[in-house]
Design an enzyme around this catalytic site. Sequence first.
Site, PDB file in Angstrom:
ATOM      1  N   GLY A  43      14.028  -1.351   2.681  1.00  0.00           N
ATOM      2  CA  GLY A  43      12.774  -0.633   2.841  1.00  0.00           C
ATOM      3  C   GLY A  43      12.130  -0.103   1.590  1.00  0.00           C
ATOM      4  O   GLY A  43      10.915   0.007   1.512  1.00  0.00           O
ATOM      5  N   ASP A  99      12.715   4.789   1.210  1.00  0.00           N
ATOM      6  CA  ASP A  99      11.406   4.598   1.824  1.00  0.00           C
ATOM      7  C   ASP A  99      11.047   5.768   2.734  1.00  0.00           C
ATOM      8  O   ASP A  99       9.963   6.316   2.661  1.00  0.00           O
ATOM      9  CB  ASP A  99      11.323   3.269   2.576  1.00  0.00           C
ATOM     10  CG  ASP A  99      12.416   3.088   3.631  1.00  0.00           C
ATOM     11  OD1 ASP A  99      13.321   3.939   3.760  1.00  0.00           O
ATOM     12  OD2 ASP A  99      12.379   2.051   4.327  1.00  0.00           O
ATOM     13  N   ASP A 102      14.550  10.340   7.208  1.00  0.00           N
ATOM     14  CA  ASP A 102      14.397  10.607   8.633  1.00  0.00           C
ATOM     15  C   ASP A 102      15.515  11.565   9.059  1.00  0.00           C
ATOM     16  O   ASP A 102      15.482  12.732   8.700  1.00  0.00           O
ATOM     17  CB  ASP A 102      14.454   9.262   9.372  1.00  0.00           C
ATOM     18  CG  ASP A 102      13.979   9.326  10.807  1.00  0.00           C
ATOM     19  OD1 ASP A 102      14.040  10.395  11.424  1.00  0.00           O
ATOM     20  OD2 ASP A 102      13.566   8.281  11.330  1.00  0.00           O
ATOM     21  N   LYS A 130      10.267  12.870   6.998  1.00  0.00           N
ATOM     22  CA  LYS A 130      10.075  13.207   8.401  1.00  0.00           C
ATOM     23  C   LYS A 130      11.019  14.375   8.729  1.00  0.00           C
ATOM     24  O   LYS A 130      12.041  14.205   9.392  1.00  0.00           O
ATOM     25  CB  LYS A 130      10.390  11.993   9.266  1.00  0.00           C
ATOM     26  CG  LYS A 130       9.805  12.030  10.648  1.00  0.00           C
ATOM     27  CD  LYS A 130      10.253  10.858  11.498  1.00  0.00           C
ATOM     28  CE  LYS A 130       9.540   9.575  11.163  1.00  0.00           C
ATOM     29  NZ  LYS A 130       9.865   8.508  12.137  1.00  0.00           N
ATOM     30  N   VAL A 152       7.122   4.393  12.127  1.00  0.00           N
ATOM     31  CA  VAL A 152       6.175   3.893  11.140  1.00  0.00           C
ATOM     32  C   VAL A 152       6.673   2.598  10.492  1.00  0.00           C
ATOM     33  O   VAL A 152       7.873   2.390  10.344  1.00  0.00           O
ATOM     34  CB  VAL A 152       5.883   4.947  10.054  1.00  0.00           C
ATOM     35  CG1 VAL A 152       5.154   6.139  10.663  1.00  0.00           C
ATOM     36  CG2 VAL A 152       7.152   5.419   9.362  1.00  0.00           C
ATOM     37  N   ASP A 158      10.148  -1.449   8.301  1.00  0.00           N
ATOM     38  CA  ASP A 158      10.078  -2.544   9.260  1.00  0.00           C
ATOM     39  C   ASP A 158      10.382  -2.107  10.682  1.00  0.00           C
ATOM     40  O   ASP A 158      10.882  -1.012  10.929  1.00  0.00           O
ATOM     41  CB  ASP A 158      11.088  -3.628   8.882  1.00  0.00           C
ATOM     42  CG  ASP A 158      12.517  -3.213   9.177  1.00  0.00           C
ATOM     43  OD1 ASP A 158      13.176  -3.884   9.983  1.00  0.00           O
ATOM     44  OD2 ASP A 158      12.991  -2.200   8.612  1.00  0.00           O
ATOM     45  N   ARG A 164       7.074  -5.340   7.233  1.00  0.00           N
ATOM     46  CA  ARG A 164       7.301  -4.819   5.881  1.00  0.00           C
ATOM     47  C   ARG A 164       6.115  -5.113   4.959  1.00  0.00           C
ATOM     48  O   ARG A 164       5.831  -4.357   4.053  1.00  0.00           O
ATOM     49  CB  ARG A 164       8.550  -5.456   5.253  1.00  0.00           C
ATOM     50  CG  ARG A 164       9.842  -4.992   5.834  1.00  0.00           C
ATOM     51  CD  ARG A 164      11.014  -5.527   4.992  1.00  0.00           C
ATOM     52  NE  ARG A 164      12.266  -5.457   5.695  1.00  0.00           N
ATOM     53  CZ  ARG A 164      13.010  -4.363   5.817  1.00  0.00           C
ATOM     54  NH1 ARG A 164      12.606  -3.233   5.285  1.00  0.00           N
ATOM     55  NH2 ARG A 164      14.140  -4.392   6.476  1.00  0.00           N
TER      56      ARG A 164
END
Length: 180
Positions: A43, A99, A102, A130, A152, A158, A164
Amino acid sequence: MNQDIEKILVTQDELAQISKKLGEQITKDYVGKKLLIVGILKGSIYFLTDLSRNIDLPCCIDFIQASSYGSDTVSSGNIEIIKDISKDLSGFDVLLVEDILDTGRTLKHIHDMLIKRNPESIAIVTLLDKPSRREADIYADYVGVDVPNAFVVGYGLDYNQFYRNLPYIGILSQSKIEQN
């Protein structure tokens, strides 16, 4: 492909500005240090590429690949290192490039694994944060932008290895997720 996107969150121009701003700050912070940029695959590849071009210092680049999602939209919690870095970290100030931060479980696992290899320091830069989903006790030193609790894609992120290549960050429509 654009019809699968519910809403664009970060435009191509905004992504360029984020990389420029973060690159300038990292340049200031790492003057005189031996910088090793470690991208977390897959990512981070687009972000790492743009970010590194905005860091005006000599640096090395390496990659690590971990997985906890498989083909799902929710992390399984089982973290597997697929590709490890090839550099000895001794003497390096490591900058992990992610990337999206989370739950933080994968990044925490990687961070804790690498800190045992005796780098001078480890810092984290993430394009997207996030915080509403954070489960692990880990935070980024450099953040591009906060995003809402939505799935997202784009600019390296992805869904089941697709999307991507979108030049922006968008929310994938729920109907597209439910199709798979």
